[in-house]
Design a protein around this motif. Structure first.
Motif, PDB file in Angstrom:
ATOM      1  N   ARG A   1       0.749  -1.196   0.082  1.00 42.90           N
ATOM      2  CA  ARG A   1       0.036   0.089  -0.080  1.00 42.90           C
ATOM      3  C   ARG A   1       0.926   1.130  -0.149  1.00 42.90           C
ATOM      4  O   ARG A   1       0.466   2.353  -0.243  1.00 42.90           O
ATOM      5  CB  ARG A   1      -1.097  -0.176   0.969  1.00 42.90           C
ATOM      6  N   ALA A   2       2.086   1.208   0.299  1.00 46.98           N
ATOM      7  CA  ALA A   2       3.153   2.233   0.485  1.00 46.98           C
ATOM      8  C   ALA A   2       3.613   2.587  -0.765  1.00 46.98           C
ATOM      9  O   ALA A   2       3.965   3.964  -0.942  1.00 46.98           O
ATOM     10  CB  ALA A   2       3.873   2.030   1.424  1.00 46.98           C
ATOM     11  N   LEU A   3       3.923   1.773  -1.647  1.00 55.04           N
ATOM     12  CA  LEU A   3       4.655   2.028  -2.952  1.00 55.04           C
ATOM     13  C   LEU A   3       3.668   1.738  -4.170  1.00 55.04           C
ATOM     14  O   LEU A   3       3.136   0.862  -4.091  1.00 55.04           O
ATOM     15  CB  LEU A   3       5.911   1.324  -3.038  1.00 55.04           C
ATOM     16  N   ARG A   4       3.781   2.543  -5.288  1.00 51.97           N
ATOM     17  CA  ARG A   4       3.280   2.151  -6.605  1.00 51.97           C
ATOM     18  C   ARG A   4       3.613   0.785  -6.907  1.00 51.97           C
ATOM     19  O   ARG A   4       4.711   0.356  -6.858  1.00 51.97           O
ATOM     20  CB  ARG A   4       3.563   3.104  -7.929  1.00 51.97           C
ATOM     21  N   ASN A   5       2.734  -0.062  -7.564  1.00 52.31           N
ATOM     22  CA  ASN A   5       2.841  -1.077  -8.168  1.00 52.31           C
ATOM     23  C   ASN A   5       3.132  -1.060  -9.668  1.00 52.31           C
ATOM     24  O   ASN A   5       2.413  -0.786 -10.332  1.00 52.31           O
ATOM     25  CB  ASN A   5       1.581  -1.944  -7.722  1.00 52.31           C
TER      26      ASN A   5
ATOM     27  N   HIS B   1      10.361   4.060 -11.094  1.00 48.21           N
ATOM     28  CA  HIS B   1       8.721   4.202 -10.665  1.00 48.21           C
ATOM     29  C   HIS B   1       8.483   4.137  -9.368  1.00 48.21           C
ATOM     30  O   HIS B   1       7.606   4.827  -8.718  1.00 48.21           O
ATOM     31  CB  HIS B   1       8.264   3.135 -11.762  1.00 48.21           C
ATOM     32  N   VAL B   2       9.060   3.123  -8.685  1.00 47.31           N
ATOM     33  CA  VAL B   2       8.693   2.900  -7.304  1.00 47.31           C
ATOM     34  C   VAL B   2       9.206   4.043  -6.469  1.00 47.31           C
ATOM     35  O   VAL B   2       8.663   4.706  -5.691  1.00 47.31           O
ATOM     36  CB  VAL B   2       9.499   1.604  -6.834  1.00 47.31           C
ATOM     37  N   LEU B   3      10.627   4.695  -6.665  1.00 49.64           N
ATOM     38  CA  LEU B   3      11.002   5.871  -5.779  1.00 49.64           C
ATOM     39  C   LEU B   3      10.463   7.008  -6.083  1.00 49.64           C
ATOM     40  O   LEU B   3      10.502   8.074  -5.075  1.00 49.64           O
ATOM     41  CB  LEU B   3      12.518   5.688  -6.127  1.00 49.64           C
ATOM     42  N   ASP B   4       9.610   7.175  -7.378  1.00 50.58           N
ATOM     43  CA  ASP B   4       8.934   8.400  -7.432  1.00 50.58           C
ATOM     44  C   ASP B   4       7.498   8.244  -6.944  1.00 50.58           C
ATOM     45  O   ASP B   4       6.785   9.237  -7.131  1.00 50.58           O
ATOM     46  CB  ASP B   4       8.750   8.342  -9.108  1.00 50.58           C
TER      47      ASP B   4
ATOM     48  N   ARG C   1      10.536   8.008  -0.510  1.00 53.89           N
ATOM     49  CA  ARG C   1      11.921   8.504  -0.008  1.00 53.89           C
ATOM     50  C   ARG C   1      11.743   8.661   1.580  1.00 53.89           C
ATOM     51  O   ARG C   1      12.602   8.348   2.209  1.00 53.89           O
ATOM     52  CB  ARG C   1      12.604   9.581  -0.842  1.00 53.89           C
ATOM     53  N   GLY C   2      10.707   9.060   2.024  1.00 53.33           N
ATOM     54  CA  GLY C   2      10.258   9.259   3.372  1.00 53.33           C
ATOM     55  C   GLY C   2      10.494   7.977   4.112  1.00 53.33           C
ATOM     56  O   GLY C   2      10.961   7.939   5.254  1.00 53.33           O
ATOM     57  N   LEU C   3       9.585   7.052   3.408  1.00 49.36           N
ATOM     58  CA  LEU C   3       9.515   5.375   4.132  1.00 49.36           C
ATOM     59  C   LEU C   3      11.002   4.961   4.165  1.00 49.36           C
ATOM     60  O   LEU C   3      11.142   4.372   5.167  1.00 49.36           O
ATOM     61  CB  LEU C   3       8.655   4.906   3.094  1.00 49.36           C
ATOM     62  N   ILE C   4      11.785   5.310   3.121  1.00 49.80           N
ATOM     63  CA  ILE C   4      13.159   4.704   3.212  1.00 49.80           C
ATOM     64  C   ILE C   4      13.889   5.173   4.269  1.00 49.80           C
ATOM     65  O   ILE C   4      14.654   4.603   5.206  1.00 49.80           O
ATOM     66  CB  ILE C   4      13.861   4.867   2.066  1.00 49.80           C
TER      67      ILE C   4
ATOM     68  N   THR D   1      14.656  -1.371  -5.246  1.00 48.79           N
ATOM     69  CA  THR D   1      13.422  -0.703  -5.146  1.00 48.79           C
ATOM     70  C   THR D   1      13.196  -0.215  -3.775  1.00 48.79           C
ATOM     71  O   THR D   1      12.079   0.733  -3.717  1.00 48.79           O
ATOM     72  CB  THR D   1      12.302  -1.475  -5.834  1.00 48.79           C
ATOM     73  N   THR D   2      13.534  -0.710  -2.868  1.00 48.85           N
ATOM     74  CA  THR D   2      13.184  -0.255  -1.666  1.00 48.85           C
ATOM     75  C   THR D   2      14.159   0.092  -0.669  1.00 48.85           C
ATOM     76  O   THR D   2      14.890   1.198  -0.918  1.00 48.85           O
ATOM     77  CB  THR D   2      12.125  -1.408  -0.748  1.00 48.85           C
ATOM     78  N   THR D   3      14.206  -0.456   0.614  1.00 55.18           N
ATOM     79  CA  THR D   3      15.159   0.179   1.403  1.00 55.18           C
ATOM     80  C   THR D   3      16.566  -0.493   1.489  1.00 55.18           C
ATOM     81  O   THR D   3      17.303   0.171   2.091  1.00 55.18           O
ATOM     82  CB  THR D   3      14.795  -0.355   2.978  1.00 55.18           C
ATOM     83  N   ARG D   4      16.949  -1.640   0.785  1.00 51.98           N
ATOM     84  CA  ARG D   4      18.144  -2.134   0.940  1.00 51.98           C
ATOM     85  C   ARG D   4      19.454  -1.046   0.754  1.00 51.98           C
ATOM     86  O   ARG D   4      20.109  -0.999   1.744  1.00 51.98           O
ATOM     87  CB  ARG D   4      18.340  -3.197  -0.075  1.00 51.98           C
ATOM     88  N   HIS D   5      19.586  -0.495  -0.338  1.00 61.56           N
ATOM     89  CA  HIS D   5      20.654   0.508  -0.429  1.00 61.56           C
ATOM     90  C   HIS D   5      20.612   1.835   0.393  1.00 61.56           C
ATOM     91  O   HIS D   5      21.648   2.127   1.128  1.00 61.56           O
ATOM     92  CB  HIS D   5      20.724   0.908  -1.993  1.00 61.56           C
TER      93      HIS D   5
END
Length: 122
Positions: A36-40, A60-63, A68-71, A108-112
């Motif tokens: 629900r937090a990120l575009r699919n 696409h996901v980071l936009d 970015r706040g979630l990360i 696309t999410t938190t790793r890096h």
């Protein structure tokens, strides 16, 4: 699964991704539900066959508004856990989406972002 052992923090961080349609959430200290937090990207026909390792999917996901706040918040939570643990303890961050193919995959999410935050914080 990637294990990162940093010099600035005494504990180890393990960051993993998974798909809720394929398995239950793994045991983790932090679990982020990206459904629900990120575009699919799957909703974009041109991205359906791509994965989170593809730059177009990552963009696409980071936009997604708030991504970015979630990360950043996830990185801060992980950092706080790491700082409070004895040396050698492991902190696990798991990120899940529907299939585990797009939003939950490392780039696309938190790793890096988490790793970068942990390495740059003093």
């Amino acid at each position: 699964m990637t294990k990162i052992d940093t010099r600035q923090v005494p504990a180890q961080v393990v960051i993993t991704s998974f798909g809720y349609l394929h398995q239950d959430a793994p045991q983790a200290d932090l679990t982020i539900d990206a459904r629900r937090a990120l575009r699919n990207p799957h909703h974009e026909p041109s991205m359906r066959e791509l994965t989170g390792h593809d730059a177009a999917v990552a963009r696409h996901v980071l936009d997604t508004p708030g991504a970015r706040g979630l990360i950043a918040r996830t990185a801060n939570l992980a950092r706080g856990l790491v700082e409070d643990l004895p040396p050698g303890r492991q902190v696990t961050v798991a990120t899940g989406c529907a299939s585990g193919r797009h939003r939950a995959v490392d780039r696309t999410t938190t790793r890096h972002a988490v790793v970068k935050h942990l390495l740059s914080a003093t």
